[in-house]
Write an enzyme that holds these catalytic residues in place. Sequence first.
Site, PDB file in Angstrom:
ATOM      1  N   ARG A 105      10.579 -24.352   1.538  1.00 11.14           N
ATOM      2  CA  ARG A 105      11.958 -24.361   2.017  1.00 11.14           C
ATOM      3  C   ARG A 105      12.347 -22.976   2.518  1.00 11.14           C
ATOM      4  O   ARG A 105      12.268 -21.996   1.779  1.00 11.14           O
ATOM      5  CB  ARG A 105      12.905 -24.799   0.899  1.00 11.14           C
ATOM      6  CG  ARG A 105      14.358 -24.879   1.345  1.00 11.14           C
ATOM      7  CD  ARG A 105      15.244 -25.467   0.269  1.00 11.14           C
ATOM      8  NE  ARG A 105      14.914 -26.857   0.028  1.00 11.14           N
ATOM      9  CZ  ARG A 105      15.591 -27.640  -0.817  1.00 11.14           C
ATOM     10  NH1 ARG A 105      16.604 -27.156  -1.501  1.00 11.14           N
ATOM     11  NH2 ARG A 105      15.243 -28.899  -0.992  1.00 11.14           N
ATOM     12  N   THR A 109      17.659 -21.168   6.219  1.00 12.25           N
ATOM     13  CA  THR A 109      18.109 -22.454   6.764  1.00 12.25           C
ATOM     14  C   THR A 109      18.088 -23.565   5.720  1.00 12.25           C
ATOM     15  O   THR A 109      18.734 -24.590   5.892  1.00 12.25           O
ATOM     16  CB  THR A 109      17.222 -22.885   7.939  1.00 12.25           C
ATOM     17  OG1 THR A 109      15.886 -23.148   7.453  1.00 12.25           O
ATOM     18  CG2 THR A 109      17.150 -21.802   8.997  1.00 12.25           C
ATOM     19  N   ASP A 201      11.220 -30.065 -13.052  1.00 11.05           N
ATOM     20  CA  ASP A 201      10.392 -29.738 -11.900  1.00 11.05           C
ATOM     21  C   ASP A 201       8.997 -30.332 -12.102  1.00 11.05           C
ATOM     22  O   ASP A 201       8.251 -29.892 -12.981  1.00 11.05           O
ATOM     23  CB  ASP A 201      10.302 -28.212 -11.727  1.00 11.05           C
ATOM     24  CG  ASP A 201       9.595 -27.823 -10.435  1.00 11.05           C
ATOM     25  OD1 ASP A 201       8.389 -28.101 -10.319  1.00 11.05           O
ATOM     26  OD2 ASP A 201      10.239 -27.231  -9.566  1.00 11.05           O
ATOM     27  N   ASP A 204       6.006 -27.782 -11.865  1.00 16.88           N
ATOM     28  CA  ASP A 204       5.904 -26.908 -13.024  1.00 16.88           C
ATOM     29  C   ASP A 204       5.361 -27.651 -14.244  1.00 16.88           C
ATOM     30  O   ASP A 204       4.538 -27.118 -14.993  1.00 16.88           O
ATOM     31  CB  ASP A 204       7.271 -26.302 -13.363  1.00 16.88           C
ATOM     32  CG  ASP A 204       7.674 -25.197 -12.397  1.00 16.88           C
ATOM     33  OD1 ASP A 204       6.785 -24.681 -11.678  1.00 16.88           O
ATOM     34  OD2 ASP A 204       8.868 -24.856 -12.353  1.00 16.88           O
TER      35      ASP A 204
END
Length: 210
Positions: A105, A109, A201, A204
């Site tokens: 990501r 933006t 997550d 993770d």
Amino acid sequence: MRENVHIMDHPLIQHKLTMIRDVNTGPKEFRELVEELSMLMAYEVTRNLPLEEVEIETPLCKTKSKCISGKKVGIVPILRAGLGMVNGMLKLIPAAKVGHIGLYRDPETLKPVEYYCKLPPDMNERELILLDPMLATGGSACAGISFLKEKGAANVKLMCLIAAPEGIEAVCKAHPDVEIYTAAVDERLNDHAYIIPGLGDAGDRLFGTK
């Protein structure tokens, strides 16, 4: 729920999903459960593969039976969390070819950017199953589907363990032709775009990182 969204409510799937949600489930067990879940879900995702009748010989006589009608399957995990779903899929579909899409990501933006893409050369002839454990905002999934289509994919399905309503809406709006398969649709996203109640997550928890 939209027609192209399929929620898998099989008892084994729901039981294992509960286990991976549990904060006390460690990385080793989490990886094993994700692999098992993916194999169970692959059964449903491939339900509509076409069949043809062939003649074979059993130990007793010749007979006609059914096999998959030349439909090739491709599995494409979105790195890195999607890797945890690959082995379960391959146990059920060992002849499938595996591609990979890497996304990150952009901090400014906030949109997904492709940093790696390696796909089967005959991907336009295959039914591709895009793997992403968590369908949260839908940004990564939409980008992954777009990349596959840009490179010639004609048939794409999305398989995730848990989805948020926001992610489903985003994918359905951007790619109304794509079927979504998930084990659960959760309540919402929190302020940090994590699925609630979710499982944290997925990357993770799979790899023991923070």
